[in-house]
Write a protein that holds these residues in place. Structure first.
Motif, PDB file in Angstrom:
ATOM      1  N   LEU A  13      75.345  50.184   1.333  1.00  0.00           N
ATOM      2  CA  LEU A  13      74.141  50.839   1.852  1.00  0.00           C
ATOM      3  C   LEU A  13      73.384  49.956   2.841  1.00  0.00           C
ATOM      4  CD1 LEU A  13      72.418  53.450   1.481  1.00  0.00           C
ATOM      5  CD2 LEU A  13      71.234  52.267  -0.363  1.00  0.00           C
ATOM      6  N   LEU A  14      73.468  48.651   2.649  1.00  0.00           N
ATOM      7  CA  LEU A  14      72.630  47.722   3.407  1.00  0.00           C
ATOM      8  C   LEU A  14      72.849  47.793   4.906  1.00  0.00           C
ATOM      9  CD1 LEU A  14      72.368  44.408   1.353  1.00  0.00           C
ATOM     10  CD2 LEU A  14      70.517  45.884   2.162  1.00  0.00           C
ATOM     11  N   ASN A  15      74.106  47.815   5.340  1.00  0.00           N
ATOM     12  CA  ASN A  15      74.365  47.798   6.779  1.00  0.00           C
ATOM     13  C   ASN A  15      73.747  49.004   7.480  1.00  0.00           C
ATOM     14  OD1 ASN A  15      75.768  45.395   6.668  1.00  0.00           O
ATOM     15  ND2 ASN A  15      77.769  46.374   6.488  1.00  0.00           N
ATOM     16  N   GLY A  16      73.938  50.178   6.876  1.00  0.00           N
ATOM     17  CA  GLY A  16      73.380  51.388   7.465  1.00  0.00           C
ATOM     18  C   GLY A  16      71.863  51.391   7.480  1.00  0.00           C
ATOM     19  N   LEU A  17      71.260  50.959   6.372  1.00  0.00           N
ATOM     20  CA  LEU A  17      69.798  50.898   6.302  1.00  0.00           C
ATOM     21  C   LEU A  17      69.241  49.900   7.309  1.00  0.00           C
ATOM     22  CD1 LEU A  17      68.990  50.983   2.469  1.00  0.00           C
ATOM     23  CD2 LEU A  17      68.737  52.829   4.134  1.00  0.00           C
ATOM     24  N   SER A  18      69.868  48.750   7.379  1.00  0.00           N
ATOM     25  CA  SER A  18      69.391  47.708   8.298  1.00  0.00           C
ATOM     26  C   SER A  18      69.434  48.204   9.733  1.00  0.00           C
ATOM     27  CB  SER A  18      70.234  46.443   8.153  1.00  0.00           C
ATOM     28  OG  SER A  18      70.113  45.904   6.859  1.00  0.00           O
ATOM     29  N   PHE A  19      70.545  48.835  10.096  1.00  0.00           N
ATOM     30  CA  PHE A  19      70.682  49.352  11.466  1.00  0.00           C
ATOM     31  C   PHE A  19      69.611  50.397  11.759  1.00  0.00           C
ATOM     32  CE2 PHE A  19      72.352  52.571  14.395  1.00  0.00           C
ATOM     33  CZ  PHE A  19      72.630  51.789  15.502  1.00  0.00           C
ATOM     34  N   ALA A  20      69.413  51.335  10.810  1.00  0.00           N
ATOM     35  CA  ALA A  20      68.463  52.432  11.033  1.00  0.00           C
ATOM     36  C   ALA A  20      67.029  51.921  11.120  1.00  0.00           C
ATOM     37  CB  ALA A  20      68.591  53.457   9.912  1.00  0.00           C
ATOM     38  N   ILE A  21      66.679  50.977  10.250  1.00  0.00           N
ATOM     39  CA  ILE A  21      65.309  50.453  10.254  1.00  0.00           C
ATOM     40  C   ILE A  21      65.032  49.672  11.533  1.00  0.00           C
ATOM     41  CG2 ILE A  21      63.776  48.779   9.125  1.00  0.00           C
ATOM     42  CD1 ILE A  21      65.012  49.653   6.451  1.00  0.00           C
ATOM     43  N   LYS A  22      65.962  48.845  11.933  1.00  0.00           N
ATOM     44  CA  LYS A  22      65.768  48.056  13.161  1.00  0.00           C
ATOM     45  C   LYS A  22      65.744  48.959  14.392  1.00  0.00           C
ATOM     46  CE  LYS A  22      67.793  43.820  11.278  1.00  0.00           C
ATOM     47  NZ  LYS A  22      68.933  42.877  11.317  1.00  0.00           N
ATOM     48  N   LYS A  23      66.507  50.041  14.358  1.00  0.00           N
ATOM     49  CA  LYS A  23      66.509  50.982  15.484  1.00  0.00           C
ATOM     50  C   LYS A  23      65.145  51.645  15.649  1.00  0.00           C
ATOM     51  CE  LYS A  23      69.271  54.696  17.517  1.00  0.00           C
ATOM     52  NZ  LYS A  23      70.400  55.639  17.313  1.00  0.00           N
ATOM     53  N   GLN A  24      64.371  51.712  14.561  1.00  0.00           N
ATOM     54  CA  GLN A  24      63.019  52.258  14.633  1.00  0.00           C
ATOM     55  C   GLN A  24      62.036  51.272  15.262  1.00  0.00           C
ATOM     56  OE1 GLN A  24      61.780  55.495  13.286  1.00  0.00           O
ATOM     57  NE2 GLN A  24      63.962  55.809  13.655  1.00  0.00           N
ATOM     58  N   THR A  79      66.013  54.068  -4.900  1.00  0.00           N
ATOM     59  CA  THR A  79      66.804  53.744  -6.076  1.00  0.00           C
ATOM     60  C   THR A  79      67.574  54.940  -6.619  1.00  0.00           C
ATOM     61  OG1 THR A  79      66.631  52.988  -8.377  1.00  0.00           O
ATOM     62  CG2 THR A  79      64.741  54.159  -7.473  1.00  0.00           C
ATOM     63  N   ALA A  80      68.646  54.647  -7.358  1.00  0.00           N
ATOM     64  CA  ALA A  80      69.393  55.698  -8.043  1.00  0.00           C
ATOM     65  C   ALA A  80      68.758  56.064  -9.377  1.00  0.00           C
ATOM     66  CB  ALA A  80      70.834  55.245  -8.261  1.00  0.00           C
ATOM     67  N   ALA A  81      67.746  55.322  -9.799  1.00  0.00           N
ATOM     68  CA  ALA A  81      67.052  55.603 -11.069  1.00  0.00           C
ATOM     69  C   ALA A  81      66.161  56.830 -10.875  1.00  0.00           C
ATOM     70  CB  ALA A  81      66.220  54.394 -11.496  1.00  0.00           C
ATOM     71  N   ASP A  82      66.731  58.001 -11.173  1.00  0.00           N
ATOM     72  CA  ASP A  82      66.052  59.250 -10.834  1.00  0.00           C
ATOM     73  C   ASP A  82      65.493  60.007 -12.032  1.00  0.00           C
ATOM     74  OD1 ASP A  82      68.417  59.990 -11.959  1.00  0.00           O
ATOM     75  OD2 ASP A  82      69.081  61.291 -10.325  1.00  0.00           O
ATOM     76  N   GLU A  83      65.443  59.361 -13.186  1.00  0.00           N
ATOM     77  CA  GLU A  83      64.817  60.008 -14.341  1.00  0.00           C
ATOM     78  C   GLU A  83      63.308  60.112 -14.114  1.00  0.00           C
ATOM     79  OE1 GLU A  83      66.262  61.307 -16.993  1.00  0.00           O
ATOM     80  OE2 GLU A  83      68.279  60.772 -16.283  1.00  0.00           O
ATOM     81  N   PRO A 102      71.162  60.058  -4.001  1.00  0.00           N
ATOM     82  CA  PRO A 102      71.338  60.002  -2.545  1.00  0.00           C
ATOM     83  C   PRO A 102      70.131  60.601  -1.828  1.00  0.00           C
ATOM     84  CG  PRO A 102      72.578  61.830  -3.462  1.00  0.00           C
ATOM     85  CD  PRO A 102      72.004  61.094  -4.630  1.00  0.00           C
ATOM     86  N   PHE A 103      69.935  60.200  -0.587  1.00  0.00           N
ATOM     87  CA  PHE A 103      68.776  60.648   0.173  1.00  0.00           C
ATOM     88  C   PHE A 103      69.201  60.937   1.605  1.00  0.00           C
ATOM     89  CE2 PHE A 103      69.235  56.121   0.461  1.00  0.00           C
ATOM     90  CZ  PHE A 103      69.057  55.849   1.809  1.00  0.00           C
ATOM     91  N   LYS A 104      68.357  61.667   2.310  1.00  0.00           N
ATOM     92  CA  LYS A 104      68.592  61.949   3.720  1.00  0.00           C
ATOM     93  C   LYS A 104      67.944  60.843   4.543  1.00  0.00           C
ATOM     94  CE  LYS A 104      68.918  66.969   3.252  1.00  0.00           C
ATOM     95  NZ  LYS A 104      68.368  68.293   3.673  1.00  0.00           N
ATOM     96  N   LEU A 105      68.711  60.239   5.434  1.00  0.00           N
ATOM     97  CA  LEU A 105      68.215  59.108   6.207  1.00  0.00           C
ATOM     98  C   LEU A 105      66.985  59.474   7.018  1.00  0.00           C
ATOM     99  CD1 LEU A 105      68.591  56.166   7.039  1.00  0.00           C
ATOM    100  CD2 LEU A 105      70.129  56.948   8.859  1.00  0.00           C
TER     101      LEU A 105
END
Length: 228
Positions: A13-24, A79-83, A102-105
C-alpha cells in the motif's frame, strides 16, 4: 508546504499512497513501526498524521494517544480494523477521521485535503469568540473555559466554533457534517457525529450527562444554548 506523517506497515500500500499524497503537493514522512514513529515524531514538523491501527510492534491507537498528549493537529486512521468498536475507540481517543480498508483513493485524498483545509480555514480576522464562560482565541486556535485551557482535537475545535458562531440555531446532522467534511458527509454516519458531540460535551459541559450548552433537539439536530 504541508507535511504529512504516515504510520503504515503495508508495503503493498505504501508506494501507491506515497505517490498519491506527494502528487497532491504534500511532503511526506513514513514510519513502518511504532518504534520508528517514536524516533521520527516531531509535532511541530507535521500538519497531519495518518495512522494504521495494527502494527508489527504495537497499536496506532497508542500512538494517537501519545500525539494527543501534546498536540491537537488533525489525525486520521487508515486501517483494516473496521469493527464499530474500533471506529468508536479511534474517535474517542482523539482522531478526527477514520477510514477503513479497502477504500477509494479519491475519497481518501479528498478527506486529507478537507482536514488540512479546515484546520487552516478557522483562522480569521476575528480575534476571539465568547459564549458564557467559553472563550475561543481564534488567532491561537485555543479554547478556554473559565480561563482554563481545554485540550480539544481539530474536529472538536471546529465543531465548537461552528456551534458558537451559529448559537441558538438548530443545526441538523447533515448541516454539521457537510460543513466539517466538505460535503463528504455521506462517508461519515450519524453514530460518528454522536461520538464527536459526546466527546466535546465531556470537555465543555459542567455535567456532560445533563448538557446545558450543546442541546439535542429531537428529530432536528443540535443547537448551542448561549444562555448558559
Amino acid at each position: 508546504m504541508k507535511r504529512i506523517f504516515l504510520l503504515e506497515d503495508d508495503l503493498s500500500l505504501l508506494n501507491g499512497l506515497s505517490f498519491a499524497i506527494k502528487k497532491q503537493g504534500y511532503e511526506l514522512d513514513v514510519a513502518r513501526t511504532t518504534l520508528e514513529a517514536e524516533e521520527m515524531w516531531n509535532q511541530d514538523r507535521y500538519n497531519l498524521a495518518i495512522l494504521d491501527v495494527s502494527l508489527p510492534d504495537g497499536s496506532g491507537f497508542d500512538f494517537c494517544k501519545r500525539i494527543r498528549e501534546t498536540s491537537n493537529l488533525p489525525i486520521m486512521f487508515l486501517t483494516a480494523a473496521d469493527e464499530e468498536t474500533d471506529i468508536i475507540m479511534g474517535l474517542d481517543i482523539g482522531a478526527d477521521d477514520y477510514i477503513t480498508k479497502p477504500f477509494k483513493l479519491a475519497v481518501f485524498l479528498s478527506r486529507i485535503n478537507a482536514l488540512l483545509r479546515r484546520s487552516n480555514d478557522f483562522n480569521s480576522s476575528l480575534s476571539e469568540l465568547k459564549s458564557g464562560d467559553i472563550c475561543i482565541n481564534i488567532l491561537e486556535s485555543e479554547v478556554y473555559k473559565k480561563d482554563n485551557l481545554l485540550e480539544l482535537t481539530a474536529s472538536e475545535y471546529k465543531l465548537l466554533r461552528m456551534f458558537i458562531e451559529n448559537h441558538d440555531q438548530v443545526l441538523s446532522s447533515e448541516q454539521i457534517l457537510s460543513r466539517l467534511w466538505d460535503c463528504e458527509e455521506k462517508y461519515i454516519d450519524n453514530n460518528s457525529l454522536t461520538v464527536y458531540i459526546r466527546r466535546l460535551r465531556i470537555k465543555i459541559e459542567d455535567d456532560p450527562g445533563n448538557p446545558k450548552r450543546i442541546i439535542t433537539v429531537r428529530g432536528m439536530g443540535y443547537k448551542w444554548n448561549s444562555q448558559n
